[in-house]
Design a protein around this motif. Sequence first.
Motif, PDB file in Angstrom:
ATOM      1  N   UNK A   1       0.828  -1.209   0.000  1.00 19.43           N
ATOM      2  CA  UNK A   1       0.000   0.000   0.000  1.00 19.43           C
ATOM      3  C   UNK A   1       0.860   1.256   0.000  1.00 19.43           C
ATOM      4  N   UNK A   2       1.918   1.235   0.825  1.00 19.01           N
ATOM      5  CA  UNK A   2       2.781   2.413   0.920  1.00 19.01           C
ATOM      6  C   UNK A   2       3.456   2.710  -0.400  1.00 19.01           C
ATOM      7  N   UNK A   3       3.901   1.663  -1.105  1.00 19.70           N
ATOM      8  CA  UNK A   3       4.554   1.866  -2.401  1.00 19.70           C
ATOM      9  C   UNK A   3       3.595   2.515  -3.395  1.00 19.70           C
ATOM     10  N   UNK A   4       2.334   2.073  -3.388  1.00 15.65           N
ATOM     11  CA  UNK A   4       1.343   2.666  -4.292  1.00 15.65           C
ATOM     12  C   UNK A   4       1.088   4.124  -3.940  1.00 15.65           C
ATOM     13  N   UNK A   5       0.957   4.417  -2.644  1.00 16.60           N
ATOM     14  CA  UNK A   5       0.753   5.801  -2.209  1.00 16.60           C
ATOM     15  C   UNK A   5       1.932   6.675  -2.607  1.00 16.60           C
ATOM     16  N   UNK A   6       3.133   6.138  -2.485  1.00 11.40           N
ATOM     17  CA  UNK A   6       4.330   6.906  -2.839  1.00 11.40           C
ATOM     18  C   UNK A   6       4.352   7.207  -4.331  1.00 11.40           C
ATOM     19  N   UNK A   7       4.046   6.203  -5.139  1.00 11.48           N
ATOM     20  CA  UNK A   7       4.007   6.408  -6.590  1.00 11.48           C
ATOM     21  C   UNK A   7       2.998   7.475  -6.972  1.00 11.48           C
ATOM     22  N   UNK A   8       1.807   7.401  -6.368  1.00  7.87           N
ATOM     23  CA  UNK A   8       0.767   8.377  -6.678  1.00  7.87           C
ATOM     24  C   UNK A   8       1.120   9.766  -6.144  1.00  7.87           C
ATOM     25  N   UNK A   9       1.846   9.815  -5.027  1.00  7.04           N
ATOM     26  CA  UNK A   9       2.283  11.104  -4.493  1.00  7.04           C
ATOM     27  C   UNK A   9       3.244  11.784  -5.461  1.00  7.04           C
ATOM     28  N   UNK A  10       4.161  11.041  -6.013  1.00  8.25           N
ATOM     29  CA  UNK A  10       5.129  11.616  -6.954  1.00  8.25           C
ATOM     30  C   UNK A  10       4.431  12.030  -8.243  1.00  8.25           C
ATOM     31  N   UNK A  11       3.464  11.236  -8.694  1.00  9.13           N
ATOM     32  CA  UNK A  11       2.677  11.614  -9.881  1.00  9.13           C
ATOM     33  C   UNK A  11       1.928  12.918  -9.637  1.00  9.13           C
ATOM     34  N   UNK A  12       1.362  13.077  -8.444  1.00  9.01           N
ATOM     35  CA  UNK A  12       0.663  14.326  -8.118  1.00  9.01           C
ATOM     36  C   UNK A  12       1.625  15.495  -8.097  1.00  9.01           C
ATOM     37  N   UNK A  13       2.797  15.306  -7.521  1.00  3.44           N
ATOM     38  CA  UNK A  13       3.772  16.399  -7.464  1.00  3.44           C
ATOM     39  C   UNK A  13       4.148  16.859  -8.867  1.00  3.44           C
ATOM     40  N   UNK A  14       4.311  15.942  -9.782  1.00  4.22           N
ATOM     41  CA  UNK A  14       4.635  16.323 -11.158  1.00  4.22           C
ATOM     42  C   UNK A  14       3.515  17.178 -11.754  1.00  4.22           C
ATOM     43  N   UNK A  15       2.263  16.822 -11.476  1.00  3.69           N
ATOM     44  CA  UNK A  15       1.138  17.625 -11.973  1.00  3.69           C
ATOM     45  C   UNK A  15       1.134  19.017 -11.344  1.00  3.69           C
ATOM     46  N   UNK A  16       1.435  19.078 -10.056  1.00  2.00           N
ATOM     47  CA  UNK A  16       1.466  20.380  -9.369  1.00  2.00           C
ATOM     48  C   UNK A  16       2.562  21.272  -9.951  1.00  2.00           C
ATOM     49  N   UNK A  17       3.724  20.694 -10.209  1.00  3.60           N
ATOM     50  CA  UNK A  17       4.829  21.464 -10.790  1.00  3.60           C
ATOM     51  C   UNK A  17       4.418  22.060 -12.128  1.00  3.60           C
ATOM     52  N   UNK A  18       3.700  21.296 -12.923  1.00  2.00           N
ATOM     53  CA  UNK A  18       3.370  21.714 -14.287  1.00  2.00           C
ATOM     54  C   UNK A  18       2.106  22.571 -14.350  1.00  2.00           C
ATOM     55  N   UNK A  19       1.656  23.027 -13.184  1.00  2.97           N
ATOM     56  CA  UNK A  19       0.471  23.883 -13.117  1.00  2.97           C
ATOM     57  C   UNK A  19       0.820  25.146 -12.329  1.00  2.97           C
ATOM     58  N   UNK A  20       0.697  26.307 -12.931  1.00  2.00           N
ATOM     59  CA  UNK A  20       1.013  27.556 -12.225  1.00  2.00           C
ATOM     60  C   UNK A  20       0.136  27.694 -10.988  1.00  2.00           C
ATOM     61  N   UNK A  21       0.769  28.066  -9.875  1.00  2.00           N
ATOM     62  CA  UNK A  21       0.017  28.193  -8.615  1.00  2.00           C
ATOM     63  C   UNK A  21       0.622  29.285  -7.738  1.00  2.00           C
ATOM     64  N   UNK A  22       0.819  30.467  -8.331  1.00  2.00           N
ATOM     65  CA  UNK A  22       1.305  31.581  -7.534  1.00  2.00           C
ATOM     66  C   UNK A  22       0.281  31.901  -6.443  1.00  2.00           C
ATOM     67  N   UNK A  23       0.739  32.482  -5.368  1.00  2.00           N
ATOM     68  CA  UNK A  23      -0.135  32.772  -4.231  1.00  2.00           C
ATOM     69  C   UNK A  23      -1.366  33.539  -4.675  1.00  2.00           C
ATOM     70  N   UNK A  24      -2.525  33.057  -4.245  1.00  2.00           N
ATOM     71  CA  UNK A  24      -3.878  33.545  -4.564  1.00  2.00           C
ATOM     72  C   UNK A  24      -4.325  33.136  -5.960  1.00  2.00           C
ATOM     73  N   UNK A  25      -3.491  32.350  -6.684  1.00  2.00           N
ATOM     74  CA  UNK A  25      -3.854  31.863  -8.014  1.00  2.00           C
ATOM     75  C   UNK A  25      -3.731  30.334  -8.071  1.00  2.00           C
ATOM     76  N   UNK A  26      -4.150  29.663  -6.981  1.00  2.00           N
ATOM     77  CA  UNK A  26      -3.901  28.228  -6.850  1.00  2.00           C
ATOM     78  C   UNK A  26      -5.106  27.374  -7.239  1.00  2.00           C
ATOM     79  N   UNK A  27      -6.069  27.938  -7.934  1.00  2.00           N
ATOM     80  CA  UNK A  27      -7.302  27.191  -8.196  1.00  2.00           C
ATOM     81  C   UNK A  27      -7.056  25.903  -8.968  1.00  2.00           C
ATOM     82  N   UNK A  28      -6.118  25.909  -9.908  1.00  2.00           N
ATOM     83  CA  UNK A  28      -5.898  24.710 -10.733  1.00  2.00           C
ATOM     84  C   UNK A  28      -5.161  23.621  -9.955  1.00  2.00           C
TER      85      UNK A  28
END
Length: 353
Positions: A1-28
């Motif tokens: 379970x932990x390995x799956x959570x870790x994989x999905x956590x890293x996948x989410x981080x990649x999506x967050x990096x590729x989405x602009x989220x300056x302060x007060x503009x974090x809707x995406x």
Amino acid sequence: MTDTLTTKAIELLKKLIETESFSSEEDKTATHIEHWFNDQNIPYKRTKNNIWATNKHFDETKPTLLLNSHHDTVKPNNGYTKDPFKAIVENGKLFGLGSNDAGGCLVSLLATFAHFYDRDNINYNLVIVASAEEENSGENGLNSMLSVIPKIDVAIVGEPTLMNLAVAEKGLVVFDAIIKGTPSHAAHPNNDNAIYKSIRVLEWFKNYTFKNASEALGEVKMTVTQINAGKQHNAVPADVKLVVDVRVNDRYSNQQIVDILQKEAPCDRIIPRSIKLNSSSIPIDHPLVIAGIEIGRSTYGSPTLSDQAVLTCPSLKLGPGDSTRSHSADEFIFINEIEDGIKIYIKLLEKVL
């Protein structure tokens, strides 16, 4: 379970990096985090750009532990050689804006929360908040959530600490100061030149020492960071404006710092912009700290500011990544720092939950 959570956590981080989220503009990025909760089948709520949830077996008779980190970022500086909005993996490093500050911490805490979400018979309730507006201390960040979420008794705030225990954090007060003089034509004598008077004032700020040092945080650090005066070469200005940055240890309240400087600083006026960002700490004998020490983590006092400043309960700053990489060009976090961070978070909480 932990390995799956870790994989999905890293996948989410990649999506967050590729989405602009300056302060007060974090809707995406907030929407990406919503999708992650849906994927985990965990009910959540969204308050503006803050996403939050409680553990499945929340019990109002138990104390509550907050897990928090932020998904907003500063704007990329001009030193980037890589695309700040592209998640690039090279030599075990995940590059991208917000990867280290604090995306790695956030996704690691999300994975940890998911790991414990449906655990029954635990000593603490868990609340997680993926918060907005941390970087600009905005009004719609974690501070706005404290009246929305259940009452918090203790918190882990995810910021890059190399997974060591920041048991105290300096507060911040920014001051606007004015040194007044007599305006005049540059060609005429003037013994009340505000710019010349500022030399003595700057020396005072440079040399002033607050008496009370802290075992965890050291001395209060005061720095003049901006100076502004004059508009034309042939006119002596009426005043010099300074900005003074004061990093406050846990031996003073922000109001005490204001009182001291307004009494002693050799300025005509010195006014704080805000006194809400106080220092924070957690007792060294708190179960969270004891548990962290038992699993081999060291303790220290942090000079940098985080969302701890808006909390009134004991709080511990802890997360994967290195604070010295924050706001730097070509920001990155090691993939194994995220993997190890999730394991350490879980190991820590296993000892107290």
